[in-house]
Design a protein around this motif. Sequence first.
Motif, PDB file in Angstrom:
ATOM      1  N   MET A   1      14.298   5.382  14.775  1.00 54.19           N
ATOM      2  CA  MET A   1      14.186   5.603  13.352  1.00 54.19           C
ATOM      3  C   MET A   1      14.123   7.110  13.117  1.00 54.19           C
ATOM      4  SD  MET A   1      11.077   4.802  10.762  1.00 54.19           S
ATOM      5  CE  MET A   1      10.807   3.137  10.912  1.00 54.19           C
ATOM      6  N   ASN A   2      15.076   7.618  12.332  1.00 52.49           N
ATOM      7  CA  ASN A   2      15.130   9.051  12.095  1.00 52.49           C
ATOM      8  C   ASN A   2      14.746   9.343  10.647  1.00 52.49           C
ATOM      9  OD1 ASN A   2      15.585  11.732  12.385  1.00 52.49           O
ATOM     10  ND2 ASN A   2      17.814  11.585  12.390  1.00 52.49           N
ATOM     11  N   GLU A   3      13.461   9.220  10.322  1.00 50.98           N
ATOM     12  CA  GLU A   3      12.974   9.429   8.957  1.00 50.98           C
ATOM     13  C   GLU A   3      12.968  10.919   8.642  1.00 50.98           C
ATOM     14  OE1 GLU A   3      12.460   5.374   8.394  1.00 50.98           O
ATOM     15  OE2 GLU A   3      12.593   7.011   6.981  1.00 50.98           O
ATOM     16  N   ASP A   4      13.121  11.234   7.391  1.00 49.44           N
ATOM     17  CA  ASP A   4      13.111  12.607   6.942  1.00 49.44           C
ATOM     18  C   ASP A   4      11.750  13.236   7.249  1.00 49.44           C
ATOM     19  OD1 ASP A   4      13.478  14.141   3.654  1.00 49.44           O
ATOM     20  OD2 ASP A   4      13.467  15.012   5.657  1.00 49.44           O
ATOM     21  N   LYS A   5      11.749  14.320   8.000  1.00 48.50           N
ATOM     22  CA  LYS A   5      10.506  14.981   8.407  1.00 48.50           C
ATOM     23  C   LYS A   5       9.723  15.517   7.206  1.00 48.50           C
ATOM     24  CE  LYS A   5      11.146  14.378  12.775  1.00 48.50           C
ATOM     25  NZ  LYS A   5      10.469  13.314  13.452  1.00 48.50           N
ATOM     26  N   ALA A   6      10.429  15.944   6.163  1.00 51.13           N
ATOM     27  CA  ALA A   6       9.737  16.441   4.964  1.00 51.13           C
ATOM     28  C   ALA A   6       8.952  15.317   4.299  1.00 51.13           C
ATOM     29  CB  ALA A   6      10.735  17.055   3.984  1.00 51.13           C
ATOM     30  N   ASP A   7       9.546  14.107   4.229  1.00 47.94           N
ATOM     31  CA  ASP A   7       8.827  12.961   3.664  1.00 47.94           C
ATOM     32  C   ASP A   7       7.600  12.641   4.498  1.00 47.94           C
ATOM     33  OD1 ASP A   7      10.384  12.468   1.420  1.00 47.94           O
ATOM     34  OD2 ASP A   7      11.649  10.989   2.413  1.00 47.94           O
ATOM     35  N   LEU A   8       7.749  12.685   5.816  1.00 51.71           N
ATOM     36  CA  LEU A   8       6.617  12.386   6.696  1.00 51.71           C
ATOM     37  C   LEU A   8       5.505  13.416   6.496  1.00 51.71           C
ATOM     38  CD1 LEU A   8       5.214  10.784   8.907  1.00 51.71           C
ATOM     39  CD2 LEU A   8       6.479  12.144  10.591  1.00 51.71           C
ATOM     40  N   GLN A   9       5.846  14.686   6.434  1.00 53.31           N
ATOM     41  CA  GLN A   9       4.833  15.719   6.246  1.00 53.31           C
ATOM     42  C   GLN A   9       4.139  15.568   4.887  1.00 53.31           C
ATOM     43  OE1 GLN A   9       3.514  17.775   8.529  1.00 53.31           O
ATOM     44  NE2 GLN A   9       4.831  16.552   9.842  1.00 53.31           N
ATOM     45  N   HIS A  10       4.916  15.222   3.876  1.00 48.76           N
ATOM     46  CA  HIS A  10       4.321  15.014   2.550  1.00 48.76           C
ATOM     47  C   HIS A  10       3.376  13.817   2.580  1.00 48.76           C
ATOM     48  CE1 HIS A  10       4.036  15.620  -1.752  1.00 48.76           C
ATOM     49  NE2 HIS A  10       4.132  14.310  -1.898  1.00 48.76           N
ATOM     50  N   LEU A  11       3.767  12.746   3.281  1.00 44.69           N
ATOM     51  CA  LEU A  11       2.891  11.582   3.393  1.00 44.69           C
ATOM     52  C   LEU A  11       1.586  11.953   4.092  1.00 44.69           C
ATOM     53  CD1 LEU A  11       2.246   8.580   3.096  1.00 44.69           C
ATOM     54  CD2 LEU A  11       3.481   8.193   5.256  1.00 44.69           C
ATOM     55  N   LEU A  12       1.664  12.720   5.165  1.00 47.36           N
ATOM     56  CA  LEU A  12       0.447  13.113   5.877  1.00 47.36           C
ATOM     57  C   LEU A  12      -0.467  13.939   4.965  1.00 47.36           C
ATOM     58  CD1 LEU A  12       1.861  13.975   9.427  1.00 47.36           C
ATOM     59  CD2 LEU A  12       1.033  11.786   8.547  1.00 47.36           C
ATOM     60  N   GLN A  13       0.113  14.785   4.133  1.00 51.34           N
ATOM     61  CA  GLN A  13      -0.686  15.558   3.175  1.00 51.34           C
ATOM     62  C   GLN A  13      -1.364  14.633   2.161  1.00 51.34           C
ATOM     63  OE1 GLN A  13       2.201  18.220   1.511  1.00 51.34           O
ATOM     64  NE2 GLN A  13       2.106  19.642   3.240  1.00 51.34           N
ATOM     65  N   ARG A  14      -0.628  13.631   1.671  1.00 53.66           N
ATOM     66  CA  ARG A  14      -1.190  12.684   0.699  1.00 53.66           C
ATOM     67  C   ARG A  14      -2.303  11.847   1.328  1.00 53.66           C
ATOM     68  NH1 ARG A  14      -1.819  13.712  -3.692  1.00 53.66           N
ATOM     69  NH2 ARG A  14      -1.724  11.583  -4.409  1.00 53.66           N
ATOM     70  N   VAL A  15      -2.150  11.507   2.608  1.00 62.06           N
ATOM     71  CA  VAL A  15      -3.208  10.770   3.310  1.00 62.06           C
ATOM     72  C   VAL A  15      -4.459  11.636   3.384  1.00 62.06           C
ATOM     73  CG1 VAL A  15      -3.908   9.861   5.569  1.00 62.06           C
ATOM     74  CG2 VAL A  15      -1.683   9.218   4.592  1.00 62.06           C
ATOM     75  N   GLU A  16      -4.295  12.914   3.724  1.00 65.19           N
ATOM     76  CA  GLU A  16      -5.444  13.821   3.774  1.00 65.19           C
ATOM     77  C   GLU A  16      -6.095  13.955   2.398  1.00 65.19           C
ATOM     78  OE1 GLU A  16      -4.004  17.454   5.565  1.00 65.19           O
ATOM     79  OE2 GLU A  16      -4.344  16.671   7.586  1.00 65.19           O
ATOM     80  N   THR A  17      -5.292  14.004   1.348  1.00 61.29           N
ATOM     81  CA  THR A  17      -5.832  14.059  -0.013  1.00 61.29           C
ATOM     82  C   THR A  17      -6.639  12.806  -0.302  1.00 61.29           C
ATOM     83  OG1 THR A  17      -4.003  15.436  -0.774  1.00 61.29           O
ATOM     84  CG2 THR A  17      -5.218  14.214  -2.459  1.00 61.29           C
ATOM     85  N   SER A  18      -6.117  11.653   0.107  1.00 59.08           N
ATOM     86  CA  SER A  18      -6.833  10.386  -0.104  1.00 59.08           C
ATOM     87  C   SER A  18      -8.146  10.359   0.666  1.00 59.08           C
ATOM     88  CB  SER A  18      -5.970   9.203   0.329  1.00 59.08           C
ATOM     89  OG  SER A  18      -4.854   9.074  -0.511  1.00 59.08           O
ATOM     90  N   LEU A  19      -8.139  10.927   1.861  1.00 58.71           N
ATOM     91  CA  LEU A  19      -9.355  10.980   2.668  1.00 58.71           C
ATOM     92  C   LEU A  19     -10.335  12.019   2.123  1.00 58.71           C
ATOM     93  CD1 LEU A  19     -10.809   9.927   5.234  1.00 58.71           C
ATOM     94  CD2 LEU A  19      -9.687  11.787   6.491  1.00 58.71           C
ATOM     95  N   GLY A  20      -9.796  13.047   1.489  1.00 60.63           N
ATOM     96  CA  GLY A  20     -10.647  14.090   0.923  1.00 60.63           C
ATOM     97  C   GLY A  20     -10.909  15.243   1.861  1.00 60.63           C
ATOM     98  N   LYS A  21     -10.105  15.362   2.927  1.00 60.39           N
ATOM     99  CA  LYS A  21     -10.288  16.481   3.862  1.00 60.39           C
ATOM    100  C   LYS A  21      -9.057  16.633   4.745  1.00 60.39           C
ATOM    101  CE  LYS A  21     -13.827  14.592   5.995  1.00 60.39           C
ATOM    102  NZ  LYS A  21     -14.935  14.367   6.910  1.00 60.39           N
ATOM    103  N   SER A  22      -8.924  17.815   5.320  1.00 60.02           N
ATOM    104  CA  SER A  22      -7.886  18.040   6.324  1.00 60.02           C
ATOM    105  C   SER A  22      -8.314  17.370   7.617  1.00 60.02           C
ATOM    106  CB  SER A  22      -7.693  19.538   6.575  1.00 60.02           C
ATOM    107  OG  SER A  22      -7.201  20.155   5.410  1.00 60.02           O
ATOM    108  N   ILE A  23      -7.347  16.834   8.332  1.00 61.10           N
ATOM    109  CA  ILE A  23      -7.646  16.111   9.566  1.00 61.10           C
ATOM    110  C   ILE A  23      -7.324  17.038  10.728  1.00 61.10           C
ATOM    111  CG2 ILE A  23      -7.130  14.040  10.908  1.00 61.10           C
ATOM    112  CD1 ILE A  23      -6.178  12.822   8.179  1.00 61.10           C
ATOM    113  N   VAL A  24      -8.376  17.576  11.362  1.00 64.78           N
ATOM    114  CA  VAL A  24      -8.168  18.577  12.408  1.00 64.78           C
ATOM    115  C   VAL A  24      -8.945  18.308  13.691  1.00 64.78           C
ATOM    116  CG1 VAL A  24      -7.527  20.417  10.800  1.00 64.78           C
ATOM    117  CG2 VAL A  24      -9.927  20.081  11.381  1.00 64.78           C
ATOM    118  N   THR A  25      -9.911  17.402  13.660  1.00 66.88           N
ATOM    119  CA  THR A  25     -10.684  17.127  14.868  1.00 66.88           C
ATOM    120  C   THR A  25     -10.519  15.663  15.276  1.00 66.88           C
ATOM    121  OG1 THR A  25     -12.723  16.414  13.761  1.00 66.88           O
ATOM    122  CG2 THR A  25     -12.448  18.798  14.125  1.00 66.88           C
TER     123      THR A  25
END
Length: 191
Positions: free
Chosen positions: A1-25
Amino acid sequence: MNEDKADLQHLLQRVETSLGKSIVTSRHFDELRENIYRRTGTLLSATTLKRLWGYLDESVEPRRYTLDVLSRYAGWKSWQEFCDSPKTDHFESGPVGQPHIDVRRHLSTGDTVVLTWLPDRVCRIRSLGDNRFEVIEVQGTRLKAGDRFCVEQIIADAPLYLSHLTRGGDDIGTYVCGSKTGVRFVVEERE
């Protein structure tokens, strides 16, 4: 599956927004895993999440199932709906550009929706048709199972106003969910 990397990065940002923090640890991935489970009822492995965020140096294409779960967690119905939606980090004051539910168009009688808002509030509701809902179960809120109310739209990251709230047949007014931070939602799939 070759999904658009920009869409994936945007989704990861939206997930972090939903969680309320950056995911780094490593601990953040465990917290995200638990939050995804509470909101969607689906368990994803912390290792899978670490791969997606690049915390583990393993080149693996994400499965569609994983992308669907993350999209639902962030407020969309599916990965496809997420990809088809406008991409912006700046949200309008209405549903344009934001995940939302137009109750009459998007829900059928019997559909269930899980609402979440900070801090750790969870409310599972069932559509009764005609913009009416019944609370099925709650966690951390003053709403109670059996409460009924009306709502026309549910907009991600916006307060949700429950009008004509009744408890045991008594009209107790309007209740606001997520007055400061807004609500997130997931429409549960029918079995």
